[in-house]
Design a protein around this motif. Structure first.
Motif, mmCIF file in Angstrom:
data_model
loop_
_atom_site.group_PDB
_atom_site.id
_atom_site.type_symbol
_atom_site.label_atom_id
_atom_site.label_comp_id
_atom_site.label_asym_id
_atom_site.label_seq_id
_atom_site.Cartn_x
_atom_site.Cartn_y
_atom_site.Cartn_z
ATOM 1 N N TYR A 64 89.030 -59.604 63.844
ATOM 2 C CA TYR A 64 88.835 -58.223 64.314
ATOM 3 C C TYR A 64 87.488 -57.656 63.894
ATOM 4 C CZ TYR A 64 90.539 -56.917 59.606
ATOM 5 O OH TYR A 64 90.704 -56.794 58.249
ATOM 6 N N ASN A 69 82.361 -53.841 67.785
ATOM 7 C CA ASN A 69 83.308 -52.803 67.363
ATOM 8 C C ASN A 69 82.651 -51.884 66.349
ATOM 9 O OD1 ASN A 69 85.390 -53.945 68.880
ATOM 10 N ND2 ASN A 69 86.031 -55.280 67.214
ATOM 11 N N SER A 73 86.583 -48.473 64.812
ATOM 12 C CA SER A 73 87.385 -49.386 65.620
ATOM 13 C C SER A 73 87.888 -50.558 64.780
ATOM 14 C CB SER A 73 86.544 -49.887 66.795
ATOM 15 O OG SER A 73 87.220 -50.905 67.483
ATOM 16 N N GLN A 74 87.023 -51.095 63.914
ATOM 17 C CA GLN A 74 87.440 -52.207 63.044
ATOM 18 C C GLN A 74 88.512 -51.752 62.049
ATOM 19 O OE1 GLN A 74 84.251 -54.822 61.473
ATOM 20 N NE2 GLN A 74 82.894 -53.763 62.884
ATOM 21 N N LYS A 77 91.777 -51.561 64.024
ATOM 22 C CA LYS A 77 92.301 -52.898 64.338
ATOM 23 C C LYS A 77 92.868 -53.567 63.084
ATOM 24 C CE LYS A 77 89.921 -54.464 68.457
ATOM 25 N NZ LYS A 77 89.081 -53.610 69.179
#
Length: 315
Positions: A64, A69, A73-74, A77
């Protein structure tokens, strides 16, 4: 007779990180890895080119983590990945890939604070080099650490300057000492990361490393057996001159770890003994042991030898 309670407050024969962490946080806490797109001073030419001889960042980067990203976002995830296993838990944003303080301070603040915006993120773990932190940055991290958990993890790798030069680290051990002292005096949690078994280092020198580390203001310690990974300078060197390398068997390394622990300051929290790389990236040594299996073997050997962390400290 009751169980022996050691100076770190429990009956395990070494000052282990999971027990410490459970006491620090009242709930399960998990690190979420983040790749924020950093490079290193020994990759971009400021200290050198090519990076450390052993380094292939793919060996510890989850899927991920992707530069396409954003940090947010990371984080999402990563939290989603672990939330499927455990419903109630909090997280630490682990800035892991390459040198995570190697940018202007304003950029670092933006990235760190973006990670901390998520309500389930309760702190930061920042992996970096001892020559890539400034007083200004450490002052900021000291201020931040009064609000959230902050750990700065320094890749020391060796206490011998000749080894640091041979693996193309681009810094000296005196810089490592400075970084540990500067974080400690500001009350910032620190972690020393050491690679055990680098080419040219004898068993006696590795035990001397335990004595040296024990005299420094180290909060946490991570040990990492030397591994040869595909796509590294070290892999080429190993292929050309395998006789330069002593790759420990699992049994040899367990014995070395127990000897190392006996000499280690009992106040130092031991975070891990080994690292696991994806099998397709690993050339050698192939032990086939997971972290928890290795820990169980170390604990069994400590009991068999009736010894513990710090038994020979200061002797």
């Amino acid at each position: 007779m009751g169980e022996t309670v050691y100076s770190w407050g429990h009956g395990r024969r070494y000052n282990d990180f999971p027990t410490y962490f459970r006491a620090l946080f009242s709930e399960r806490v998990q690190k979420v890895s983040i790749d924020a797109g950093f490079t290193c001073p020994n990759r971009d030419g400021s200290k050198g080119l090519g990076g450390c001889t052993y380094c292939n960042n793919k060996t510890f980067k989850p899927t991920y983590c992707n530069l396409e990203n954003s940090v947010s976002s990371q984080v999402l995830k990563g939290i989603d990945f672990f939330a499927r296993k455990y419903e109630a838990m909090k997280f630490l944003a682990y800035f892991q890939a390459y040198t995570n303080t190697y940018a202007p301070l304003d950029d670092l603040k933006r990235l760190y604070e973006e990670a901390l915006e998520h309500p389930k993120i309760v702190g930061l773990v920042i992996s970096t080099r001892p020559d890539a932190v400034s007083n200004e940055l450490l002052d900021y991290l000291a201020e931040l650490s009064r609000k959230v958990y902050v750990m700065v993890e320094f890749g020391l790798e060796s206490h011998l300057d000749r080894t640091l030069e041979s693996i193309n680290r681009g810094h000296s051990f005196s810089e490592s000492v400075w970084a540990l002292e500067e974080t400690a005096k500001r009350g910032i949690n620190n972690c020393a990361h050491m690679i055990v078994g680098l080419p040219g280092e004898s068993r006696d020198e590795l035990l001397d490393q335990a004595r040296t580390v024990s005299q420094l203001p180290v909060k946490n310690l991570k040990l990492h057996q030397l591994q040869i990974h595909h796509g590294t300078i070290l892999a080429r060197q190993y292929n050309e001159n395998p006789e330069r390398f002593h790759l420990y068997t699992a049994e040899e390394y367990i014995e070395l770890v127990v000897d190392y622990l006996e000499l280690l300051n009992p106040a130092i929290i031991v975070e891990r003994f080994i690292s696991q790389a994806p099998p397709d990236l690993l050339i050698a040594p192939k032990w086939g042991l997971k972290n928890f299996e290795f820990v169980a073997k170390v604990e069994k050997r400590l009991a068999e030898r009736n010894t513990w962390q710090g038994r020979l400290f200061n002797e």
